[in-house]
Each structure stands twice: as C-alpha cells, then as structure tokens.
Design a protein around this motif. Sequence first.
Motif, short mmCIF file in Angstrom:
data_model
loop_
_atom_site.label_atom_id
_atom_site.label_comp_id
_atom_site.label_asym_id
_atom_site.label_seq_id
_atom_site.Cartn_x
_atom_site.Cartn_y
_atom_site.Cartn_z
N PRO A 1 0.74 -1.30 0.11
CA PRO A 1 0.02 -0.06 0.00
C PRO A 1 0.89 1.27 0.02
O PRO A 1 1.77 1.24 0.50
N ALA B 1 -12.51 0.28 -11.56
CA ALA B 1 -11.69 0.03 -10.14
C ALA B 1 -10.32 0.04 -10.37
O ALA B 1 -9.65 0.45 -9.44
N HIS C 1 -9.16 0.46 -2.51
CA HIS C 1 -8.73 -0.34 -1.61
C HIS C 1 -7.33 -0.27 -1.44
O HIS C 1 -6.55 0.00 -2.28
N1 T4K Z 1 -14.09 -4.10 -9.31
C1 T4K Z 1 -12.93 -4.93 -9.50
C2 T4K Z 1 -12.42 -4.83 -11.13
C3 T4K Z 1 -12.08 -4.94 -8.67
O1 T4K Z 1 -10.69 -5.26 -9.06
C4 T4K Z 1 -12.22 -4.67 -7.36
C5 T4K Z 1 -11.46 -4.96 -6.36
C6 T4K Z 1 -13.75 -4.36 -7.08
C7 T4K Z 1 -14.49 -4.10 -8.24
C8 T4K Z 1 -14.02 -4.04 -5.55
O2 T4K Z 1 -13.56 -3.11 -5.02
P1 T4K Z 1 -13.50 -3.02 -3.33
O3 T4K Z 1 -14.66 -3.44 -2.79
O4 T4K Z 1 -12.47 -4.13 -2.94
O5 T4K Z 1 -13.09 -1.74 -3.02
C9 T4K Z 1 -7.78 -7.66 -3.72
C10 T4K Z 1 -8.42 -6.50 -3.16
O6 T4K Z 1 -9.22 -6.67 -2.02
C11 T4K Z 1 -9.67 -5.87 -3.99
O7 T4K Z 1 -9.96 -4.58 -3.70
C12 T4K Z 1 -9.28 -5.94 -5.49
N2 T4K Z 1 -10.35 -5.70 -6.46
C13 T4K Z 1 -8.97 -7.35 -6.11
C14 T4K Z 1 -8.33 -7.42 -7.10
O8 T4K Z 1 -7.72 -7.69 -5.05
P2 T4K Z 1 -7.06 -9.87 -2.45
O9 T4K Z 1 -7.79 -10.77 -1.94
O10 T4K Z 1 -6.29 -10.46 -3.69
O11 T4K Z 1 -6.10 -8.83 -1.65
P3 T4K Z 1 -4.87 -9.48 -0.57
O12 T4K Z 1 -5.51 -9.28 0.80
O13 T4K Z 1 -4.63 -11.05 -0.69
O14 T4K Z 1 -3.84 -8.67 -0.62
C15 T4K Z 1 -2.96 -9.13 -1.77
C16 T4K Z 1 -1.35 -8.51 -1.35
O15 T4K Z 1 -1.26 -7.12 -1.16
C17 T4K Z 1 -0.71 -9.11 -0.21
O16 T4K Z 1 -0.26 -10.33 -0.24
C18 T4K Z 1 0.12 -8.19 0.50
C19 T4K Z 1 -0.37 -6.94 -0.07
N3 T4K Z 1 -1.21 -6.01 0.79
C20 T4K Z 1 -2.44 -6.36 1.21
C21 T4K Z 1 -3.17 -5.59 2.05
C22 T4K Z 1 -4.48 -5.76 2.41
C23 T4K Z 1 -0.55 -5.23 2.02
O17 T4K Z 1 0.75 -5.36 1.70
N4 T4K Z 1 -1.34 -4.61 2.83
C24 T4K Z 1 -2.64 -4.90 2.99
O18 T4K Z 1 -3.20 -4.09 3.98
O19 T4K Z 1 -8.04 -8.77 -2.92
#
Ligand code: T4K
Length: 370
Positions: free
Chosen positions: A12, A159, A183
Amino acid sequence: MDNNHQITVTSPLLPDLDEFHQLLKEIWDSKWITNNGSFHQRLEKALAEYLKVPYVSLFTNGTLPLITALQALRITGEVITTPYSFVATTHSLWWNGIKPVFVDIDPATGNIDPEKIEAAITPKTTAIMPVHVYGKPCDTKRIQEIADKYGLKVIYDAAHAFGVEVNGESILNAGDMSTLSFHATKVYNTIEGGAMVMHDEKTKKRIDYLKNFGFAGETEVVAPGINSKVDEMRSAYGLLNLRQVDDAIEARHQVAVRYREALRDVDGITFFDDMPGVRHNYSYFPIFVDADKFGMTRDELYFKMRDNGVLGRRYFYPLISEFTTYRGLPSAAPENLPNAHRMADTVICLPMHHALSDADVNKIIAQIKR
Ligand code: T4K
C-alpha cells in the motif's frame, strides 16, 4: 538481501505518518468525524480536479458504488458484462436481482469484446457493465455506439483505472457512470474506499442521498439507500495520498519498463505494451505463459515463484463465470468464453508497486528467466 524476504504482488501507498497525525489532531479538535465532514468535501473536490471529471462521490469501497449506480439508473432485467474481472463486478448485478450475461473478451486487451455485445442483447437487456481491466481502457466509443443504438445504459467498473487518460481525457468520463476502488491494494488508496464519477450535479445529489440511507433532508427519505459514507480519517489520509500518487505511478512505470526489457525475448511469455495516446497507471503487470513454448505451465511457474518468495497473483482466475453462483447461466458456458478462459488459464500478475527495489525486480525476473 534477506533470502526470506517475500515480494508481494502489491504494497500500500502510505502517507507520511507525522503529516497524517497533524490532520488527525485537526479532526479530534473539530469533533466532526464522519457524515460529509470538511475533509470528505475537500477530498471529493480534490479528486474531481485530479481525475479531470465533473463530480465525484466518495464511497466506503469499490463494490457499493457499483450496486448504487445500478439502483440510481433503475437497471433491471439483464446486463451484459465481462467474466474477466474481480467477482465484485458481477456480484453488484446479483445484489440488484439482475441477470448477468457474460460476453467474451478481446485477447488484445482483456476487456469485453465490443463486437460480441450485440449478439447477446435481448428484449430484457437494459445496460452494459464493462471493466477497464488492469486499467487498460475499453473501446468506449464503440461501446457507446452500441448502447445508443439499443437504448442501453453503460456503467464502467473503473476500479483499476484511477488516473487513466486517453488523448488527455479521463477515461472516467465515458458512459453514464464510472466507479473506482480505493482499496489498500490499488494504485491510490484510502485503506478501504471507492468512488462514483458522474456527469452532472443532479446525479451527484441523488447518489449522495442513496449512499446516506436515501435521506434528502432531516426527515425525508427518497429511496431505500445504503450506508456507504466515508469518515474524516480516511478522507484526510486520501488527501495526503493524492499528493504522492503521481510519483507512485512513475515508480510503477519504471518497473514496467524493466519487466518489458527483460521479458520481451523470453519464449512463451507475453505481456501488454502501452497503448498509443494512453496515460497508463501501471496498476497491474500481467504476463501470459504459453506452456508449450515456455516449457512450464502457468501454475508450475506460479508455484515455483511462490516457493522462492515471489508472490504474484493469478488475477483473474478462476473466471467469475466459473463460480457456483454464476456457472449455471447459459452465457457462462466455456464455449461462449474461449478468450477469457485462455487468459484466466495463462495469467500471472507480477509484483507491481511503487516500493519495489531494483533487487526485488531482478529477483522476480530471475525467477522467470531461470
Ligand atoms: N471491481 C474490480 C474490477 C476490482 O478489482 C475490485 C477489487 C472491485 C470491483 C471491488 O472493489 P473493493 O470493494 O475491494 O474496493 C484484492 C482487493 O481486496 C480487491 O479490492 C481487488 N479488487 C482485488 C483484485 O484484489 P485480494 O484478496 O487479492 O488481496 P490480498 O489481501 O490477498 O492482498 C494482496 C497483497 O497485497 C498481499 O499479499 C500483500 C499486499 N497487502 C494487502 C493488504 C490488504 C498489503 O501489503 N497490505 C494490505 O493491507 O483482493
């Protein structure tokens, strides 16, 4: 370099903590912490200016503006959309009782193929919901021509498209409305957050009602709205991040340049180049693995990279049309979506963010070049 150091797909963009603390002090002193406070109002104005769009309404994430846009435009029946996205795109239709109709993508961009839209239109179709996937602009002109011909609304899930411009104009001005996600994992973040972009003040007012339970005044409720208001802390955080987002995008651009230089001649690996006239935001760097030419399947490479501390992600695998909620739909049949299946089965998004070091990038490239 620490050999146990894990390189994640993203990291982030965080504001300076001292500066954030100063703004928090202002918020504490004011005792106004949410409900359209002054930081909220400032952030909406600053974003509209930065993004070169007329109006922005902040939301608590990138999913609720999609759901709310469909309600505001009174979309019903069937909506044409892409299976190659994050599942929130299609979920927003489901939450409104709308039937998603999947159309295949153009392999050159990953976006919905406009030439396949007309064949999917029925008397129940009321709108098109395309996605600028990885921030690559859709063919908005062609999509609008089709929408105008059939009297359909267009809601862009933008997004990934923060700050993306085509010939100097924001991509967010296309269609009837566009939605953004702020996000933590996005180019620009407010921890959790999102926004809707609209063309006129009347629509902005109506959206502001809808994200505040439908309240149009102290005692008047004009619609069954939702609560998607953003608090003052995240608005202040967002103002600080806006100041550094251009530098972050440039840092990402430099990573993309390094990846392309290093991977262009690797047999069996392909990627997207920049599009002419487009200001990209480098939100993701997908590569596509041709197993026969590369000598390893996508999953073999993906897990080998993981085992060596390089945590790419398979965005967007599986396709949305493969999830239990949607796979029974006629349009979800794999033979209807061959390009989307091929992309989902070959993609790895390499780590891409502003804080990747040269050593990180070298390590990632070395994993692919062996
Ligand atoms: N439409 C589209 C086309 C989208 O791509 C998305 C969201 C949306 C709508 C909906 O928007 P939101 O309602 O989410 O605002 C992520 C996100 O949660 C999501 O927002 C995003 N798209 C999607 C493509 O990816 P994950 O589950 O892959 O994230 P996560 O928690 O595995 O994190 C990935 C990496 O990021 C981690 O390995 C390390 C890093 N990270 C993550 C977080 C949360 C950090 O370093 N710090 C953190 O705080 O979903």
